[in-house]
Motif scaffolding. Sequence first.
Motif, mmCIF file in Angstrom:
data_model
loop_
_atom_site.group_PDB
_atom_site.id
_atom_site.type_symbol
_atom_site.label_atom_id
_atom_site.label_comp_id
_atom_site.label_asym_id
_atom_site.label_seq_id
_atom_site.Cartn_x
_atom_site.Cartn_y
_atom_site.Cartn_z
ATOM 1 N N SER A 130 0.817 -1.210 0.000
ATOM 2 C CA SER A 130 0.000 0.000 0.000
ATOM 3 C C SER A 130 0.856 1.267 0.000
ATOM 4 C CB SER A 130 -0.935 -0.001 1.215
ATOM 5 O OG SER A 130 -0.194 -0.035 2.425
ATOM 6 N N ILE A 131 2.103 1.156 0.466
ATOM 7 C CA ILE A 131 2.980 2.331 0.467
ATOM 8 C C ILE A 131 3.321 2.734 -0.959
ATOM 9 C CG2 ILE A 131 5.201 3.224 1.253
ATOM 10 C CD1 ILE A 131 5.112 1.213 3.515
ATOM 11 N N GLN A 132 3.688 1.758 -1.783
ATOM 12 C CA GLN A 132 3.998 2.057 -3.176
ATOM 13 C C GLN A 132 2.772 2.582 -3.918
ATOM 14 O OE1 GLN A 132 7.001 1.983 -4.450
ATOM 15 N NE2 GLN A 132 8.030 1.096 -2.665
ATOM 16 N N ASP A 133 1.604 2.017 -3.623
ATOM 17 C CA ASP A 133 0.386 2.509 -4.272
ATOM 18 C C ASP A 133 0.090 3.954 -3.880
ATOM 19 O OD1 ASP A 133 0.148 0.000 -5.377
ATOM 20 O OD2 ASP A 133 -1.217 -0.730 -3.811
ATOM 21 N N TYR A 134 0.341 4.282 -2.617
ATOM 22 C CA TYR A 134 0.109 5.650 -2.166
ATOM 23 C C TYR A 134 1.102 6.612 -2.817
ATOM 24 C CZ TYR A 134 -0.064 9.693 0.930
ATOM 25 O OH TYR A 134 -0.147 10.978 1.436
ATOM 26 N N LEU A 135 2.356 6.195 -2.950
ATOM 27 C CA LEU A 135 3.359 7.067 -3.575
ATOM 28 C C LEU A 135 3.055 7.310 -5.048
ATOM 29 C CD1 LEU A 135 6.627 5.633 -1.964
ATOM 30 C CD2 LEU A 135 5.480 7.787 -1.420
ATOM 31 N N GLN B 126 0.164 7.656 -6.318
ATOM 32 C CA GLN B 126 -0.957 8.583 -6.422
ATOM 33 C C GLN B 126 -0.571 10.026 -6.140
ATOM 34 O OE1 GLN B 126 -3.994 7.098 -3.804
ATOM 35 N NE2 GLN B 126 -4.289 5.201 -4.958
ATOM 36 N N LEU B 127 0.639 10.247 -5.622
ATOM 37 C CA LEU B 127 1.078 11.606 -5.321
ATOM 38 C C LEU B 127 1.422 12.355 -6.601
ATOM 39 C CD1 LEU B 127 3.386 10.965 -2.219
ATOM 40 C CD2 LEU B 127 1.058 11.864 -2.222
ATOM 41 N N ARG C 285 9.949 12.239 -4.304
ATOM 42 C CA ARG C 285 8.981 11.165 -4.578
ATOM 43 C C ARG C 285 9.644 10.001 -5.300
ATOM 44 N NH1 ARG C 285 6.028 10.149 -9.233
ATOM 45 N NH2 ARG C 285 4.142 8.866 -8.940
#
Length: 226
Positions: A128-133, A135-136, A143
Amino acid sequence: MKMVAPWTRFYSNSCCLCCHVRTGTILLGVWYLLINAVVLLILLSALADPHEYRFSSSELGGNLEFLDDANIYIAVAVSVLMIVICAMATYGAYKQRAAWIIPFFCYQIFDFALNTLVAVTVLVYPNSIQDYLRQLPPDIPYRDDIMSVNPTCLVLIILLFFSIILTFKGYLISCVWNCYRYINGRNSSEVLVYVTGNDTTVLLPPYNDATVTGTAKEPPPPYVSA
């Protein structure tokens, strides 16, 4: 006599920098008050100048705007509520009114539980960390550097960060709780509790009751001369 509860052994009147828990709670309330006041000013500036603080959907790569009117109004309401809660905690600690500290203590518990939930989510779902990054926005500083880090190392770093944050938040919660207990015990004048060295408590009667009991004895018989 009765035994002291196990959690009372962690009770202390001092907190960080050897200051009193009452002083620490006042400083903590003022600090949170200033932070939320700054956030409120930023949100009001965003309402006054919407073009400066908003990102379009093309800049974010999504279908929604980052700051629309509904989100700003909700954030303003939350900031005003937090200012009121922090002001109540500061006033309650200063005037020694324990009930005024309870809303701030409940907020601390909620914030601690929310951060714990985020830490558990990162531990259970590390991807989920990679997915959140992803989306930034692309222009977010560092980033790409963060995304290039090994996912396992990134999870360990984030968990270590959350562990430090949760430890610090837990310490602040104990400080506010000890301040509440201190003020609540100071304002209670019905029963005096004396804690002995062998973890036992002795309940002393009130001063008025002890005085009345002491004066209720019968006077000695009158002296009769022989």
